[in-house]
Design a protein around this motif. Structure first.
Motif, mmCIF file in Angstrom:
data_model
loop_
_atom_site.group_PDB
_atom_site.id
_atom_site.type_symbol
_atom_site.label_atom_id
_atom_site.label_comp_id
_atom_site.label_asym_id
_atom_site.label_seq_id
_atom_site.Cartn_x
_atom_site.Cartn_y
_atom_site.Cartn_z
ATOM 1 N N ALA A 1 0.602 -1.522 -0.105
ATOM 2 C CA ALA A 1 0.125 0.216 -0.089
ATOM 3 C C ALA A 1 0.947 1.187 -0.130
ATOM 4 C CB ALA A 1 -0.802 0.012 1.392
ATOM 5 N N GLY A 2 0.621 2.670 -0.425
ATOM 6 C CA GLY A 2 0.966 3.644 -0.388
ATOM 7 C C GLY A 2 1.248 4.125 -1.670
ATOM 8 N N GLU A 3 1.568 5.845 -1.576
ATOM 9 C CA GLU A 3 1.185 6.108 -3.257
ATOM 10 C C GLU A 3 2.649 7.337 -3.399
ATOM 11 O OE1 GLU A 3 -1.717 8.677 -3.668
ATOM 12 O OE2 GLU A 3 -2.704 7.043 -2.351
ATOM 13 N N ALA A 4 3.362 6.777 -4.474
ATOM 14 C CA ALA A 4 4.471 7.136 -4.902
ATOM 15 C C ALA A 4 4.707 8.949 -4.742
ATOM 16 C CB ALA A 4 5.027 6.971 -6.350
ATOM 17 N N GLU A 5 3.192 9.499 -5.185
ATOM 18 C CA GLU A 5 2.849 10.941 -5.389
ATOM 19 C C GLU A 5 3.067 12.225 -3.742
ATOM 20 O OE1 GLU A 5 1.443 8.834 -7.132
ATOM 21 O OE2 GLU A 5 2.454 9.420 -8.365
ATOM 22 N N LYS A 6 2.795 10.985 -3.138
ATOM 23 C CA LYS A 6 2.023 11.732 -1.446
ATOM 24 C C LYS A 6 4.127 12.218 -1.189
ATOM 25 C CE LYS A 6 -1.311 9.482 -0.242
ATOM 26 N NZ LYS A 6 -2.311 8.538 1.398
ATOM 27 N N PRO A 7 3.967 12.791 -0.149
ATOM 28 C CA PRO A 7 5.445 12.655 0.896
ATOM 29 C C PRO A 7 6.180 11.617 0.821
ATOM 30 C CG PRO A 7 3.788 14.828 1.510
ATOM 31 C CD PRO A 7 2.332 13.864 0.598
ATOM 32 N N LEU A 8 7.241 11.786 1.359
ATOM 33 C CA LEU A 8 8.439 11.104 1.795
ATOM 34 C C LEU A 8 8.245 10.425 2.892
ATOM 35 C CD1 LEU A 8 10.718 8.921 0.802
ATOM 36 C CD2 LEU A 8 12.141 10.922 2.321
ATOM 37 N N GLN A 9 7.871 9.008 3.485
ATOM 38 C CA GLN A 9 7.529 8.573 4.682
ATOM 39 C C GLN A 9 7.888 7.216 4.737
ATOM 40 O OE1 GLN A 9 3.016 8.567 5.223
ATOM 41 N NE2 GLN A 9 3.716 9.342 7.090
ATOM 42 N N MET A 10 9.509 7.192 5.551
ATOM 43 C CA MET A 10 10.516 4.984 5.167
ATOM 44 C C MET A 10 10.333 5.740 6.610
ATOM 45 S SD MET A 10 13.731 5.866 3.015
ATOM 46 C CE MET A 10 14.528 5.189 3.554
ATOM 47 N N GLN A 11 9.996 4.460 7.345
ATOM 48 C CA GLN A 11 10.854 3.506 8.752
ATOM 49 C C GLN A 11 11.627 2.710 8.812
ATOM 50 O OE1 GLN A 11 7.675 1.894 10.913
ATOM 51 N NE2 GLN A 11 8.589 3.508 12.383
ATOM 52 N N VAL A 12 12.748 3.178 9.451
ATOM 53 C CA VAL A 12 13.960 1.825 9.577
ATOM 54 C C VAL A 12 13.702 0.747 10.672
ATOM 55 C CG1 VAL A 12 16.151 1.838 9.929
ATOM 56 C CG2 VAL A 12 15.719 4.035 9.592
ATOM 57 N N PHE A 13 14.081 -0.272 9.949
ATOM 58 C CA PHE A 13 13.654 -1.259 10.942
ATOM 59 C C PHE A 13 14.783 -2.697 11.710
ATOM 60 C CE2 PHE A 13 13.447 -2.940 7.028
ATOM 61 C CZ PHE A 13 13.724 -4.457 6.262
ATOM 62 N N THR A 14 15.920 -2.211 10.667
ATOM 63 C CA THR A 14 17.479 -3.000 11.157
ATOM 64 C C THR A 14 18.806 -2.020 10.476
ATOM 65 O OG1 THR A 14 16.750 -5.245 10.060
ATOM 66 C CG2 THR A 14 18.945 -5.100 10.234
ATOM 67 N N LEU A 15 19.781 -2.216 11.695
ATOM 68 C CA LEU A 15 20.532 -0.984 11.350
ATOM 69 C C LEU A 15 22.092 -2.248 10.577
ATOM 70 C CD1 LEU A 15 20.205 1.245 14.701
ATOM 71 C CD2 LEU A 15 19.671 1.962 12.213
ATOM 72 N N ASP A 16 22.824 -1.251 9.858
ATOM 73 C CA ASP A 16 24.065 -1.773 9.958
ATOM 74 C C ASP A 16 25.471 -0.560 10.173
ATOM 75 O OD1 ASP A 16 25.826 -3.484 9.203
ATOM 76 O OD2 ASP A 16 24.764 -3.889 6.771
ATOM 77 N N TYR A 17 26.492 -0.919 10.370
ATOM 78 C CA TYR A 17 27.729 -0.093 10.000
ATOM 79 C C TYR A 17 28.560 -0.175 8.874
ATOM 80 C CZ TYR A 17 30.023 2.653 12.990
ATOM 81 O OH TYR A 17 31.386 3.937 13.039
ATOM 82 N N ASP A 18 28.693 0.880 8.383
ATOM 83 C CA ASP A 18 30.323 0.422 7.839
ATOM 84 C C ASP A 18 30.931 1.794 8.225
ATOM 85 O OD1 ASP A 18 31.510 1.543 5.387
ATOM 86 O OD2 ASP A 18 30.095 0.278 4.493
ATOM 87 N N ASN A 19 32.650 0.950 7.750
ATOM 88 C CA ASN A 19 33.264 1.729 8.859
ATOM 89 C C ASN A 19 33.899 3.224 7.706
ATOM 90 O OD1 ASN A 19 33.883 0.434 10.452
ATOM 91 N ND2 ASN A 19 35.400 -0.922 9.535
ATOM 92 N N PHE A 20 33.156 3.398 6.558
ATOM 93 C CA PHE A 20 33.285 4.546 5.625
ATOM 94 C C PHE A 20 32.509 5.231 5.477
ATOM 95 C CE2 PHE A 20 35.603 1.136 3.656
ATOM 96 C CZ PHE A 20 37.293 1.889 3.541
ATOM 97 N N VAL A 21 31.165 4.717 5.655
ATOM 98 C CA VAL A 21 29.957 6.439 5.463
ATOM 99 C C VAL A 21 28.638 5.889 6.648
ATOM 100 C CG1 VAL A 21 29.455 5.781 2.715
ATOM 101 C CG2 VAL A 21 28.069 4.111 4.243
#
Length: 602
Positions: free
Chosen positions: A197-217
């Motif tokens: 569900a959801g619409e590409a035309e609406k304002p951006l909404q995204m939710q983080v569910f997992t974290l990762d780590y990179d030494n560079f970024v």
């Protein structure tokens, strides 16, 4: 977006989730055919490969015909329930795997309850139909009954059923079908799992569910886009759980394909992507449109139930086997763990001591095992359940326990769990001659029982448990029946001394092992602690006698693994963990101090 499907693979531990995902990856043609990728390719870290269990949830994406299917492989062990919970919020349906012989198990109930409460559409995969004792029809009935008892709606009860043997790479709609591949699973996902569900035309909404780590970024958040589009280099707003808003820029945008993360320029609603650019990123945070930042509902993560005190190693052998032995190094490593592992909590108690809380002994043992492989030395206290207070009532965690044992041992198991506060809820015979017994019991009654359970059932029993809820605290901590054999000397253990000590109890050491005053070298056959001398050699004389020079016969020592040591120790003991050894010791090495402390306790 209509051609995207987001699913999670859920099941009890060892019912074949990772093997199934492997086959889907291979048969969809997503993986490079020229590469030899081996088995259980999703279990990427060493501990997962060794133990054969999934510890961290991982996502992949496969292309099948015109569809992109985002698949998340979740852990099956109840200690990692926190991983499963938040992943389910990000998908539109689940593949529920159930072993065709074992049927519904505790963790199956745990994950099904979560999936149904979120309104997800399930597809039932009865796996391992090639087992000799498989009973697919019974398993389907069990799952249906489980769904009804969990309050599934009409749509969820009309679940499609697929029979599979993931190891052989086959799946079929009916048991009689002659199918040679996994096509039915792909068909079921595309046909029965709704498009996001959801619409590409609406304002951006995204939710983080997992974290990762990179030494560079730096921190990477793996997130699902619920509305709108996201572009690399775009300015966005991060909305924290407490409402704080941080403006920033997406420095890296990664999509998933097979085992690879691929750099992409943009993604839209329904897709799962990895983003970098915020150092303050946490699980449950919303990345939103800069001009119209609207947060999504925060994720609920179940709280920890067990804690241990992790402290700097201060034994006489400290620093002889590991490189990282100081408090600042241990502190930095533990806080780094918190950046990606949100199901655990860490509290600094001062003086190089840290309280580490998690969902179970296995989760804490996995963390400790990872640390020792990174050359850390530290000590661990006995695991304790977390007691919380609500409205003046003390509450403790309860577990739902399922035991499969050969019939002749069921009496011993019922008796033991009864003395530890277990209440038997159900008992039924299974087709393979074993009996399944279900209990509800306090979590602290289970601490230290698993080793005893394996002895009582001669290694043939299977014990599984999952967290139920917090209930009024009634139980007292369960104490070990046997005392400890404590070394009274520093030095190296010799065979002659160990031979003479064998009749006193089971030994944990072998000739040549280093010992020190206060270290536990064995389990006493009686209930009291006993101080012994494991370095005392034989008095040599220049007289030879036929009887006195017989070869000594040593019983192999008890192999102390991390989990076994954590279960065995009492409140006044510690597990000393180094990259090469796992030793058990008294908290207070000096015998006079030990006596004084035990008197004060009484």
């Amino acid at each position: 977006m209509k051609n995207i499907r987001n699913i999670a693979v859920i099941a009890h531990v060892d019912h074949g989730k990772t093997t199934l995902v492997d086959e889907l990856l291979k048969q969809s043609g997503t993986l490079d055919e020229r590469k030899d990728i081996g088995e259980r390719v999703m279990d990427s870290n060493d501990l997962e490969k060794e133990r054969g269990i999934t510890i961290l949830s991982k996502n992949t994406a496969i292309k099948w015909k015109d569809y992109k299917i985002n698949i998340i492989d979740t852990p099956g062990h109840s200690d990692f329930g926190g991983e499963v919970e938040r992943v389910l919020k990000m998908v539109d349906g689940v593949l529920l795997l159930v072993d065709a012989q074992e049927g519904v198990m505790p963790q199956t109930k745990f994950v099904v309850k979560k999936a149904l409460s979120l309104g997800l559409k399930p597809i039932l995969v009865v796996n391992k139909i090639d087992k000799p004792a498989a009973e697919p029809d019974r398993v389907v009935d069990e799952v249906f009954d489980l769904f009804v008892s969990m309050g599934a709606n009409e749509d969820q009860l009309e679940f499609p059923i697929i029979y599979a043997a993931a190891k052989n790479g086959i799946a079929k709609w009916e048991l009689e079908d002659e199918n040679e591949d996994m096509t039915p699973i792909f068909e079921a996902i595309v046909e029965h799992i709704p498009a996001p569900a959801g619409e590409a035309e609406k304002p951006l909404q995204m939710q983080v569910f997992t974290l990762d780590y990179d030494n560079f970024v730096g921190r990477i958040g793996i997130a699902r886009i619920f509305n709108g589009k996201i572009k690399k280099g775009e300015n966005v707003t991060l909305v924290k759980a407490d409402g704080e808003k941080i403006n920033g820029r997406i420095t890296k945008l990664l999509g998933f394909l097979g085992l690879e993360r691929v750099e992409i320029d943009e993604a839209s609603a329904g897709d799962i992507v990895a983003v970098a650019g915020f150092s303050a990123l946490d699980v449950g945070d919303t990345i939103a449109d800069k001009d119209n930042p609207v947060a999504l509902d925060p994720l609920h993560i179940e709280e920890p139930t067990i804690s241990v005190i992790m402290s700097v190693n201060d034994s006489p052998l400290a620093g002889t086997e590991g490189k990282n032995v100081t408090a600042p190094k241990l502190r930095d490593r533990l806080f780094k763990e918190m950046e990606t592992n949100i199901a655990m909590k860490i509290e600094e108690l001062g003086e190089g001591k840290f309280k580490v809380s998690g969902r179970g002994e296995l989760q804490i043992a996995i963390l400790a095992e990872n640390l020792r492989r990174e050359d850390f030395e530290f000590s661990l206290s006995r695991p304790e359940v977390i007691i919380k207070e609500e409205n003046g009532v003390l509450l403790e965690p309860y577990e739902y326990v399922v035991v499969d044992v050969p019939e002749e041992y069921s009496g011993a198991v019922i008796e033991k769990l009864g003395t530890r506060g277990g209440i038997m809820k159900n008992m039924m015979p299974l087709s393979d001659g074993t009996t399944r017994i279900e209990f509800e019991m306090p979590a602290r009654g289970l601490i230290g029982y698993r080793g005893e359970f394996m002895t009582d059932t001669k290694g043939e029993g299977v014990l599984n448990s999952s967290f139920l809820d917090f209930r009024p605290a009634t139980t007292k901590p369960y104490k070990r029946k046997n005392g400890a054999l404590i070394s009274m000397e520093n030095g190296v253990a010799v065979g002659y001394a160990i031979f003479n000590l064998q009749e006193r109890g089971r030994m944990f050491i072998k000739p040549g092992d280093k010992v020190y005053n206060g270290m536990i070298v064995g389990e006493h056959s009686r209930s009291n602690d006993l101080e012994v001398n494991p370095i005392k050699g034989k008095n040599l004389t220049n007289v030879r006698a036929s009887g006195s020079d017989e070869a000594i016969k040593l019983v192999p020592p008890v192999e102390m693994t991390l989990e076994r040591a954590l279960e065995w120790i009492e409140d006044d003991e510690l597990v000393e963990v180094t990259p090469k050894s796992i030793r058990v010791r008294k908290k207070y090495l000096d015998p006079t101090m030990r006596k004084r402390m035990s008197k004060n306790k009484k």
